[in-house]
Design a protein around this motif. Structure first.
Motif, PDB file in Angstrom:
ATOM      1  N   ASP A  35       5.948-150.029  33.344  1.00  0.00           N
ATOM      2  CA  ASP A  35       5.580-151.235  32.273  1.00  0.00           C
ATOM      3  C   ASP A  35       5.323-150.407  31.015  1.00  0.00           C
ATOM      4  N   HIS A  36       5.366-151.040  29.841  1.00  0.00           N
ATOM      5  CA  HIS A  36       4.827-150.640  28.499  1.00  0.00           C
ATOM      6  C   HIS A  36       4.416-151.526  27.904  1.00  0.00           C
ATOM      7  N   ARG A  81       8.608-152.184  40.874  1.00  0.00           N
ATOM      8  CA  ARG A  81       7.713-152.041  39.960  1.00  0.00           C
ATOM      9  C   ARG A  81       6.359-151.671  40.479  1.00  0.00           C
ATOM     10  N   SER A  96       3.277-145.835  35.859  1.00  0.00           N
ATOM     11  CA  SER A  96       3.633-147.214  35.760  1.00  0.00           C
ATOM     12  C   SER A  96       5.021-147.349  35.248  1.00  0.00           C
ATOM     13  N   LYS A 153      -0.624-156.802  40.988  1.00  0.00           N
ATOM     14  CA  LYS A 153       0.894-156.399  40.917  1.00  0.00           C
ATOM     15  C   LYS A 153       1.363-157.189  42.184  1.00  0.00           C
ATOM     16  N   SER A 168      -0.167-151.880  32.772  1.00  0.00           N
ATOM     17  CA  SER A 168       0.243-150.445  33.045  1.00  0.00           C
ATOM     18  C   SER A 168      -0.730-149.581  32.439  1.00  0.00           C
ATOM     19  N   TYR A 171      -2.305-146.299  34.024  1.00  0.00           N
ATOM     20  CA  TYR A 171      -1.886-144.578  33.280  1.00  0.00           C
ATOM     21  C   TYR A 171      -3.240-144.139  33.188  1.00  0.00           C
TER      22      TYR A 171
END
Length: 199
Positions: free
Chosen positions: A45-46, A147, A43, A134, A33, A37
């Motif tokens: 996700d984190h 996602r 994204s 992905k 993710s 960025y």
């Protein structure tokens, strides 16, 4: 692109880890993710993911342990983990050496660009390889196209779609996703498949 680190504390951990990996001479690149960025994309996700080669996993944990990270070797067999103690919590980094059953090689780590992530320059995985990773995560057990859509939409001009088509052709879930984003106008499946066949 910069994010205030008091709002996104994982950025400080990411930068600290990247600095010490570079200082130790260990090849790596930013993935997941935060790579999306870094490339200006969106994204959902984190988390922090770095790609490394399998033979460097122990060196990574040793180098980071010397500056206070706690290492862990989980049973999965395709990654190691490092935890950065920050106050009363620990920020996690996954160091992956075999994402989606594709071992990380020198060629993988060369498929990158050096990009500044909050003023810290580091190699960042290509948008094409990010998209491949992905779509290859999807299977009968997990298939959440929500996602993948933000990545495809926000990075579409950076992605080599014929390469994505070729390298994911064995996956019906990947093919269904490419059909979906064709219908959404993100890319042309007819043009992509024709180009893939001509190469």
């Amino acid at each position: 692109m910069a994010v205030p680190e008091d709002r996104q504390p994982l950025i400080a951990t990411l930068k600290r880890a990247a600095y010490h990996l570079k200082d130790s001479g260990i090849p790596f690149c930013l993935a997941g993710s935060f790579a999306v960025y870094a490339r200006g994309g969106e994204s959902v996700d984190h988390d922090i993911d770095f790609l490394i080669k399998a033979e460097d996993a122990e060196r990574v944990l040793t180098a980071l342990a010397e500056v206070g990270f706690r290492g862990e070797v989980p049973p999965e067999g395709w990654l190691v983990k490092a935890f950065d103690p920050v106050g009363d919590q620990e920020n996690l980094i996954d160091f992956i050496f075999c994402p989606v059953q594709r071992p990380v090689t020198d060629a993988t780590l060369a498929d990158t660009d050096v990009i500044a992530v909050n003023a810290c320059h580091m190699p960042v995985l290509s948008a094409t390889e990010l998209m491949i990773h992905k779509v290859l995560t999807w299977s009968a057990h997990y298939c959440d196209y929500a996602r993948g859509l933000p990545v495809a939409r926000s990075l579409r001009e950076q992605i080599d779609w014929p390469r994505v088509y070729r390298e994911t052709a064995h996956s019906p879930y990947a093919h269904a996703f490419l059909f979906l984003i064709d219908r959404l106008g993100v890319m042309s499946l007819d043009e992509t498949s024709a180009l893939a066949a001509s190469l």
